[in-house]
Design a protein around this motif. Structure first.
Motif, PDB file in Angstrom:
ATOM      1  N   ARG A   1      40.053  31.352  49.059  1.00 17.59           N
ATOM      2  CA  ARG A   1      40.335  32.757  49.394  1.00 17.59           C
ATOM      3  C   ARG A   1      39.349  33.587  48.593  1.00 17.59           C
ATOM      4  O   ARG A   1      39.282  33.479  47.382  1.00 17.59           O
ATOM      5  N   LEU A   2      38.591  34.425  49.269  1.00 23.08           N
ATOM      6  CA  LEU A   2      37.494  35.140  48.623  1.00 23.08           C
ATOM      7  C   LEU A   2      37.843  36.600  48.364  1.00 23.08           C
ATOM      8  O   LEU A   2      38.381  37.282  49.235  1.00 23.08           O
ATOM      9  N   ILE A   3      37.530  37.046  47.137  1.00 26.65           N
ATOM     10  CA  ILE A   3      37.704  38.448  46.757  1.00 26.65           C
ATOM     11  C   ILE A   3      36.333  38.959  46.362  1.00 26.65           C
ATOM     12  O   ILE A   3      35.621  38.306  45.585  1.00 26.65           O
ATOM     13  N   ASP A   4      35.936  40.120  46.897  1.00 22.85           N
ATOM     14  CA  ASP A   4      34.591  40.624  46.587  1.00 22.85           C
ATOM     15  C   ASP A   4      34.538  41.269  45.207  1.00 22.85           C
ATOM     16  O   ASP A   4      35.546  41.352  44.504  1.00 22.85           O
ATOM     17  N   SER A   5      33.354  41.746  44.826  1.00 17.30           N
ATOM     18  CA  SER A   5      33.149  42.286  43.481  1.00 17.30           C
ATOM     19  C   SER A   5      33.944  43.561  43.220  1.00 17.30           C
ATOM     20  O   SER A   5      34.169  43.929  42.075  1.00 17.30           O
TER      21      SER A   5
ATOM     22  N   ARG B   1      36.495  34.746  43.142  1.00 13.81           N
ATOM     23  CA  ARG B   1      36.030  36.123  43.129  1.00 13.81           C
ATOM     24  C   ARG B   1      34.530  36.169  42.907  1.00 13.81           C
ATOM     25  O   ARG B   1      33.987  35.361  42.153  1.00 13.81           O
ATOM     26  N   ILE B   2      33.899  37.124  43.532  1.00 11.64           N
ATOM     27  CA  ILE B   2      32.463  37.321  43.344  1.00 11.64           C
ATOM     28  C   ILE B   2      32.296  38.280  42.164  1.00 11.64           C
ATOM     29  O   ILE B   2      32.735  39.422  42.222  1.00 11.64           O
ATOM     30  N   VAL B   3      31.691  37.781  41.085  1.00 15.03           N
ATOM     31  CA  VAL B   3      31.521  38.584  39.871  1.00 15.03           C
ATOM     32  C   VAL B   3      30.195  38.247  39.203  1.00 15.03           C
ATOM     33  O   VAL B   3      29.585  37.222  39.488  1.00 15.03           O
ATOM     34  N   ASP B   4      29.801  39.105  38.272  1.00 11.32           N
ATOM     35  CA  ASP B   4      28.690  38.791  37.377  1.00 11.32           C
ATOM     36  C   ASP B   4      29.301  37.912  36.294  1.00 11.32           C
ATOM     37  O   ASP B   4      30.128  38.374  35.502  1.00 11.32           O
TER      38      ASP B   4
END
Length: 174
Positions: free
Chosen positions: A21-25, A62-65
């Motif tokens: 399950r993907l969560i954006d930045s 999650r997409i993060v730095d």
């Protein structure tokens, strides 16, 4: 895939789940993707894909730095450690025939320990035939409990243990 304490989180290509399950930045849900697709989306944005929770089905990523993510996680851990309070048991010993000045010194010691958040074990020591004067030791312990009643409460009432009579006081706030 259990994450051990102080182990690096699973990121990017090391994610071995078929679906995630993907969560954006920004924190909004994007839906369910294959881990390859999710990793590709993250890399296109110049960011990393990090598993946030592997307990759910499918796991949440999650997409993060990653550098910033790691920094905030360490900061949260430090804050949590600061908020933990260690409570120690400190002991104040005396004899039942204690002089008034010495009693005040022990009282101030106990007060200082209680104010720093520790519990205090007040012990009256008997030597030889002094064991006959348990009632005087009990009076002394009750006097100390009364003198410290504004800041402390009796957690364990006075009891005899061999050649000692003890009582435990704890701070009322804890």
């Amino acid at each position: 895939m259990k994450k051990k304490h102080n182990e690096q989180p699973v990121i990017n290509e090391r994610i071995k789940y078929s679906k995630v399950r993907l969560i954006d930045s920004l924190g909004s849900q994007m839906g369910i993707y294959s881990s390859e697709q999710a990793c590709k989306i993250a890399l296109e944005q110049g960011l990393d894909l990090v598993i946030i929770s592997d307990k759910s089905d499918p796991p949440v990523c999650r997409i993060v730095d990653y550098g910033k993510y790691k920094f905030t996680q360490e900061k949260k851990a430090k804050e949590a450690k600061k908020k933990q309070q260690n409570i120690n048991l400190k002991e104040v010993k005396m004899r039942y025939k204690i002089e008034e000045h010495d009693y005040k010194v022990r009282l101030n010691q106990a007060l200082r320990f209680l104010q720093s958040g520790d519990k205090v074990k007040v012990t009256v020591v008997f030597r030889g035939r002094e064991i006959q004067h348990i009632n005087l030791a009990l009076e002394l312990l009750n006097k100390m409990a009364k003198d410290l009643s504004e800041i402390a409460e009796v957690q364990k009432s006075p009891s005899r243990d061999g050649r000692y009579m003890t009582m435990i006081l704890s701070n009322q706030k804890t």
